[in-house]
Write an enzyme that holds these catalytic residues in place. Structure first.
Site, PDB file in Angstrom:
ATOM      1  N   CYS A   1       0.704  -0.866  -0.158  1.00  0.00           N
ATOM      2  CA  CYS A   1       0.329  -0.581  -0.145  1.00  0.00           C
ATOM      3  C   CYS A   1       0.587   0.923  -0.091  1.00  0.00           C
ATOM      4  O   CYS A   1       2.060   1.507   0.741  1.00  0.00           O
ATOM      5  CB  CYS A   1      -0.965   0.089   0.881  1.00  0.00           C
ATOM      6  SG  CYS A   1      -2.164  -1.174   1.066  1.00  0.00           S
TER       7      CYS A   1
ATOM      8  N   ARG B   1       3.980  -0.294  -4.947  1.00  0.00           N
ATOM      9  CA  ARG B   1       3.517  -0.800  -3.511  1.00  0.00           C
ATOM     10  C   ARG B   1       2.327  -1.655  -3.459  1.00  0.00           C
ATOM     11  O   ARG B   1       1.804  -2.146  -2.050  1.00  0.00           O
ATOM     12  CB  ARG B   1       3.114   0.305  -2.462  1.00  0.00           C
ATOM     13  CG  ARG B   1       4.829   1.124  -2.462  1.00  0.00           C
ATOM     14  CD  ARG B   1       4.443   2.044  -1.594  1.00  0.00           C
ATOM     15  NE  ARG B   1       4.570   2.086  -0.120  1.00  0.00           N
ATOM     16  CZ  ARG B   1       5.848   1.380   0.710  1.00  0.00           C
ATOM     17  NH1 ARG B   1       7.100   1.761  -0.024  1.00  0.00           N
ATOM     18  NH2 ARG B   1       5.673   0.892   2.183  1.00  0.00           N
TER      19      ARG B   1
ATOM     20  N   TRP C   1      -2.739  -3.078  -1.426  1.00  0.00           N
ATOM     21  CA  TRP C   1      -2.705  -3.735  -1.819  1.00  0.00           C
ATOM     22  C   TRP C   1      -3.651  -4.934  -1.604  1.00  0.00           C
ATOM     23  O   TRP C   1      -3.025  -4.437   0.324  1.00  0.00           O
ATOM     24  CB  TRP C   1      -1.242  -4.602  -1.814  1.00  0.00           C
ATOM     25  CG  TRP C   1      -0.282  -6.085  -1.967  1.00  0.00           C
ATOM     26  CD1 TRP C   1      -0.479  -6.518  -2.942  1.00  0.00           C
ATOM     27  CD2 TRP C   1      -0.981  -6.838  -1.324  1.00  0.00           C
ATOM     28  NE1 TRP C   1      -0.050  -7.666  -3.300  1.00  0.00           N
ATOM     29  CE2 TRP C   1      -0.037  -8.039  -1.437  1.00  0.00           C
ATOM     30  CE3 TRP C   1      -0.697  -6.877   0.436  1.00  0.00           C
ATOM     31  CZ2 TRP C   1      -0.424  -9.510  -1.131  1.00  0.00           C
ATOM     32  CZ3 TRP C   1      -0.240  -8.536   1.072  1.00  0.00           C
ATOM     33  CH2 TRP C   1      -0.476  -9.127   0.264  1.00  0.00           C
TER      34      TRP C   1
ATOM     35  N   ASN D   1      -1.634   2.754   5.637  1.00  0.00           N
ATOM     36  CA  ASN D   1      -0.900   1.469   5.833  1.00  0.00           C
ATOM     37  C   ASN D   1      -0.286   0.999   6.180  1.00  0.00           C
ATOM     38  O   ASN D   1       0.696   0.664   7.217  1.00  0.00           O
ATOM     39  CB  ASN D   1       0.785   2.101   4.656  1.00  0.00           C
ATOM     40  CG  ASN D   1       1.907   1.186   4.352  1.00  0.00           C
ATOM     41  OD1 ASN D   1       1.459  -0.384   4.346  1.00  0.00           O
ATOM     42  ND2 ASN D   1       3.105   1.355   4.089  1.00  0.00           N
ATOM     43  N   GLY D   2      -0.244  -0.647   6.520  1.00  0.00           N
ATOM     44  CA  GLY D   2      -0.288  -1.652   7.996  1.00  0.00           C
ATOM     45  C   GLY D   2      -1.069  -2.044   8.203  1.00  0.00           C
ATOM     46  O   GLY D   2      -2.512  -2.863   7.229  1.00  0.00           O
TER      47      GLY D   2
ATOM     48  N   GLU E   1      17.198 -17.857  -7.968  1.00  0.00           N
ATOM     49  CA  GLU E   1      17.272 -16.335  -8.700  1.00  0.00           C
ATOM     50  C   GLU E   1      16.429 -16.517 -10.218  1.00  0.00           C
ATOM     51  O   GLU E   1      14.956 -15.241  -9.967  1.00  0.00           O
ATOM     52  CB  GLU E   1      18.356 -15.551  -8.385  1.00  0.00           C
ATOM     53  CG  GLU E   1      17.791 -14.232  -8.505  1.00  0.00           C
ATOM     54  CD  GLU E   1      17.106 -13.535  -8.526  1.00  0.00           C
ATOM     55  OE1 GLU E   1      16.516 -13.725  -7.278  1.00  0.00           O
ATOM     56  OE2 GLU E   1      17.291 -12.211  -8.611  1.00  0.00           O
TER      57      GLU E   1
ATOM     58  N   LYS F   1      12.226 -15.298 -10.995  1.00  0.00           N
ATOM     59  CA  LYS F   1      12.809 -13.797 -11.730  1.00  0.00           C
ATOM     60  C   LYS F   1      11.208 -13.980 -12.991  1.00  0.00           C
ATOM     61  O   LYS F   1      10.420 -13.287 -13.227  1.00  0.00           O
ATOM     62  CB  LYS F   1      13.999 -13.081 -12.859  1.00  0.00           C
ATOM     63  CG  LYS F   1      14.645 -12.410 -11.893  1.00  0.00           C
ATOM     64  CD  LYS F   1      14.089 -11.087 -11.369  1.00  0.00           C
ATOM     65  CE  LYS F   1      13.243 -11.163 -10.112  1.00  0.00           C
ATOM     66  NZ  LYS F   1      14.798 -10.862  -9.160  1.00  0.00           N
TER      67      LYS F   1
ATOM     68  N   GLU G   1       7.759 -14.491 -11.519  1.00  0.00           N
ATOM     69  CA  GLU G   1       7.154 -13.699 -10.884  1.00  0.00           C
ATOM     70  C   GLU G   1       6.517 -12.597 -11.996  1.00  0.00           C
ATOM     71  O   GLU G   1       5.493 -11.947 -11.455  1.00  0.00           O
ATOM     72  CB  GLU G   1       7.329 -12.815  -9.742  1.00  0.00           C
ATOM     73  CG  GLU G   1       9.073 -12.263 -10.173  1.00  0.00           C
ATOM     74  CD  GLU G   1       9.756 -11.222  -8.948  1.00  0.00           C
ATOM     75  OE1 GLU G   1       9.391 -10.689  -8.199  1.00  0.00           O
ATOM     76  OE2 GLU G   1      10.937 -11.105  -9.252  1.00  0.00           O
TER      77      GLU G   1
ATOM     78  N   HIS H   1      18.226 -37.200  -8.117  1.00  0.00           N
ATOM     79  CA  HIS H   1      17.057 -37.690  -7.265  1.00  0.00           C
ATOM     80  C   HIS H   1      15.487 -37.370  -7.321  1.00  0.00           C
ATOM     81  O   HIS H   1      14.909 -37.616  -6.782  1.00  0.00           O
ATOM     82  CB  HIS H   1      17.854 -36.995  -5.716  1.00  0.00           C
ATOM     83  CG  HIS H   1      19.046 -37.171  -5.555  1.00  0.00           C
ATOM     84  ND1 HIS H   1      19.799 -38.658  -5.158  1.00  0.00           N
ATOM     85  CD2 HIS H   1      20.536 -36.740  -6.071  1.00  0.00           C
ATOM     86  CE1 HIS H   1      20.618 -38.641  -5.325  1.00  0.00           C
ATOM     87  NE2 HIS H   1      21.485 -37.702  -5.743  1.00  0.00           N
TER      88      HIS H   1
ATOM     89  N   LYS I   1       5.609  -3.815  -4.397  1.00  0.00           N
ATOM     90  CA  LYS I   1       7.091  -4.253  -3.846  1.00  0.00           C
ATOM     91  C   LYS I   1       7.584  -4.066  -2.686  1.00  0.00           C
ATOM     92  O   LYS I   1       9.036  -5.231  -2.707  1.00  0.00           O
ATOM     93  CB  LYS I   1       7.408  -2.889  -3.940  1.00  0.00           C
ATOM     94  CG  LYS I   1       8.732  -2.497  -4.119  1.00  0.00           C
ATOM     95  CD  LYS I   1       9.690  -2.971  -5.705  1.00  0.00           C
ATOM     96  CE  LYS I   1      11.104  -3.487  -5.107  1.00  0.00           C
ATOM     97  NZ  LYS I   1      11.794  -3.973  -6.124  1.00  0.00           N
TER      98      LYS I   1
HETATM   99  C1  F6R Z   1      11.587 -10.755  -6.270  1.00  0.00           C
HETATM  100  C2  F6R Z   1      11.586  -9.712  -4.741  1.00  0.00           C
HETATM  101  C3  F6R Z   1      11.158 -10.390  -3.944  1.00  0.00           C
HETATM  102  C4  F6R Z   1      11.887  -9.389  -2.697  1.00  0.00           C
HETATM  103  C5  F6R Z   1      11.394 -10.087  -1.116  1.00  0.00           C
HETATM  104  C6  F6R Z   1      12.304  -8.856  -0.368  1.00  0.00           C
HETATM  105  O1  F6R Z   1      11.918  -9.782  -7.518  1.00  0.00           O
HETATM  106  O2  F6R Z   1      11.643  -8.263  -5.355  1.00  0.00           O
HETATM  107  O3  F6R Z   1      11.095 -11.183  -3.170  1.00  0.00           O
HETATM  108  O4  F6R Z   1      13.452  -9.809  -2.368  1.00  0.00           O
HETATM  109  O5  F6R Z   1      10.573  -9.220  -0.997  1.00  0.00           O
HETATM  110  O6  F6R Z   1      12.484  -8.456  -0.367  1.00  0.00           O
HETATM  111  P1  F6R Z   1      13.282  -6.900   0.334  1.00  0.00           P
HETATM  112  O7  F6R Z   1      14.872  -7.364  -0.390  1.00  0.00           O
HETATM  113  O8  F6R Z   1      12.894  -5.157   0.563  1.00  0.00           O
HETATM  114  O9  F6R Z   1      13.547  -7.067   1.690  1.00  0.00           O
END
Ligand code: F6R
Length: 591
Positions: free
Chosen positions: A2, A27, A72, A98-99, A463, A467, A470, A486, A586
């Site tokens: 949010c 956000r 969100w 927010n929260g 990773e 990517k 998501e 395995h 984010k």
């Molecule tokens: C994936 C991504 C998330 C963040 C995770 C942690 O691309 O961005 O997996 O890495 O939510 O976020 P931070 O780094 O802000 O603690």
């Protein structure tokens, strides 16, 4: 999660708030709303969907005070009723939040005399304020009393039809005040207002600011006035914009050569690593525990390889969310390192707090200056990646790897000099973008992918898969290539592309064996290999080369780049919303 924004100034409130919300949409973006004080009345508009898609957006009305929110969803589905701002029953008080309010059910019971129109936890806030005003308190006191009744995490902005002021407060969720010429901005994150001012006050937990023609800040628990310094935002308007790129993610991928150089600037000298912000007597550290979530967790896994190999100190990596709930065995001889882009991730923050309770030393590797985790940790190293707006993390990840590499060398008292060339090497990979794009085109209709790596490139496989899934919604799994036999090998057929991270390192001959096994079963192979590797050219269906100059510990900074580009273009070919993938946000400030 949010985004909230508020404006108090010379009458351009609605336009500024809408502009700011567009900057904060990363956000959360399932619904949005604004409330504008115009000629002593509060007008509200709320919509589902993204703000960019809203038709007939009236941002021209006057209004010296306006607040806005982009959501969100946590409590209650996506609907206009659940979108913020939430109003008091007399429509005089508007609040954005927010929260999460943990005790909202209890408060709802207490406020049973008032009619609730949403399913959110937030709605208790305007009603608590109203309850206090019904008892005769003025707006400021009513907000302060309401804040003291809330359990959980929150950043809020509130306004009242009859009061020429805006009030904001925070506990556990970020809130920054932008200080302009005769105008003030309040936002979850500074990109929302950086084009208007770069002077900002970062509020601390329990701060409540009353904004009229000036700002007064108090601790809402004790009622005492507090002073907060104005700091200068260290990035520019251009840094917070998309420039000529179609998406923030692509811009951020391309920024990486500069980001890496900025991260290490002034931190390496001829023979030593210079991180003066870290003052830890490593002789007293028996063990390091690293914590993070998502991409940051994968950075920790790479960091584990780096620190153990370079310094010989024992390292264990854990998901922050698991660490906090399993009574971790850490003590004053343990150094807990948290890695986080936002510095606000709820689980990572809680992990650091748990580590501190157990008397461990804490160090955080953070991008956002002044964020909660940076403030909570004993020591902090900033990654200097600049604002990362694309929901999928790219440049934050590479900057985290740089800092972890520097830390490993600092712990070992070694010269980290080789990292100096990494920015240039990433630049070389980016020159191959067209070829990587063609490979993405070739595979973009597949429904499943396996990402396989070994050693320090095993976390890079994880990773790469994250990517892809998501942003493209393709099912992708990262695995240790050694684990294939395995179980996962059962998945291999001609519909399962396998992305192998296979540079010439200490595990090379083993990974060649794994590629042979996939080929023997009809699987197709995309290999990330070292420039000049002729054997790989023959073996794999498609090869993307990375420069050979980096040593093994620095390879992940190179091998991850083609994986980011592949994910980006596959998602683009599938017409996905790359910067705002479905269901994501984010900054994950809820558990
Ligand atoms: C994936 C991504 C998330 C963040 C995770 C942690 O691309 O961005 O997996 O890495 O939510 O976020 P931070 O780094 O802000 O603690």
């Amino acid at each position: 999660m949010c985004g909230i924004i508020g404006y108090r100034g010379t009458g351009k409130g609605p336009a500024i708030v809408i502009q700011g919300l567009k900057k904060l949409e990363y956000r959360g973006y399932d619904s949005w709303g604004i409330a504008v004080k115009s000629k002593d009345r509060i007008k509200v508009r709320k919509e589902t969907g993204q703000i960019g898609a809203a038709k007939g957006l009236d941002a021209t009305g006057d209004g010296s005070t306006a607040i806005g929110h982009t959501r969100w969803a946590t409590h209650g589905n996506v609907s206009r009723e659940n979108a913020h701002p939430h109003m008091s029953t007399d429509n005089k008080i508007a609040v954005v939040h927010n929260g999460i309010i943990d005790n909202y059910q209890e408060l709802k019971t207490r406020l049973a005399n008032y009619k609730f129109v949403s399913q959110t936890d937030t709605e208790v806030i305007p009603l608590l304020i109203k309850e206090n005003m019904d008892k005769g308190h003025d707006f400021t006191t009513a907000v302060r009393l309401a804040l003291n009744d809330l359990d959980g995490t929150f950043a809020i902005v509130a306004m009242h039809e009859d009061y020429d002021q805006m009030i904001c407060a925070k506990k556990g969720s970020p809130l920054v005040i932008g200080v302009g010429d005769n105008e003030f901005f309040v936002a979850s994150d500074s990109p929302a207002f950086v084009e208007h001012t770069r002077d900002a006050i970062i509020l601390k937990d329990n701060d409540m600011a009353v904004i009229r023609d000036n700002i007064g800040i108090m601790n809402y628990v004790t009622g005492e006035d507090v002073q907060r310094d104005i700091s200068r935002i260290d990035y520019s308007v251009e840094d917070a914009g998309k420039g000529d790129y179609e998406h923030f993610m692509l811009k951020e991928i391309h920024e990486q050569p500069d980001v890496v150089n900025r991260t290490i600037q002034g931190r390496i000298s001829k023979k030593r690593t210079l991180l003066p912000e870290v003052d830890i007597d490593m002789k007293k550290v028996k063990r390091i525990v690293m914590v993070g979530c998502g991409t940051a967790y994968y950075a920790c896994l790479v960091g584990e390889y780096m620190i153990e190999s370079i310094s010989g100190i024992r390292v264990e990596t854990e998901y922050a969310s698991e660490f906090r709930y399993r009574k971790p065995l850490v003590d004053r001889d343990t150094l807990v390192i948290a890695v986080t882009q936002s510095g606000e991730t709820a689980d990572t923050l809680a992990a650091i707090q748990e580590a501190k309770r157990k008397k461990a030393k804490t160090l955080s590797v953070v991008n956002v200056v002044g964020s909660s985790i940076a403030r909570e940790s004993d020591q902090v190293v900033y990654t200097r990646a600049g604002p990362e707006i694309g929901v999928a993390s790219t440049k934050a990840f590479t900057s985290q790897l740089c800092v972890l590499y520097l830390l490993a060398n600092m712990f070992a008292g070694k010269d980290p000099g080789k990292i100096a060339s990494v920015g240039k090497l990433i630049g070389k990979i980016l020159k191959d973008e067209k070829r990587i794009m063609e490979i993405a085109d070739q595979y973009h209709l597949k429904n499943n992918f396996l990402y396989l790596g070994r050693g320090i490139n095993f976390p890079i496989a994880l990773e790469g898969a994250l990517k892809l899934k998501e942003i493209s919604y393709i099912h992708a799994e990262g695995q240790s290539a050694a684990e294939m036999k395995h179980g996962p090998i059962a998945l291999i057929d001609n519909q399962m592309p396998c992305v192998f991270i296979a540079p010439k390192d200490s595990t090379y001959s083993k990974i060649v064996g794994n590629i042979e096994e996939v080929k023997a079963r009809g699987g197709s192979v995309i290999a990330i290999a070292t420039q000049g590797d002729e054997q790989m050219k023959k073996l794999a269906d498609d090869v993307i080369f990375v420069p050979k100059e980096a040593d093994e510990m620095l390879q992940p900074l190179l091998t991850v780049i083609p994986l980011q580009i592949i994910a980006y273009y596959i998602a683009n070919y599938r017409n996905c919303e790359i910067d705002k993938p479905r269901n994501l946000a984010k900054s994950v400030t809820v558990e």
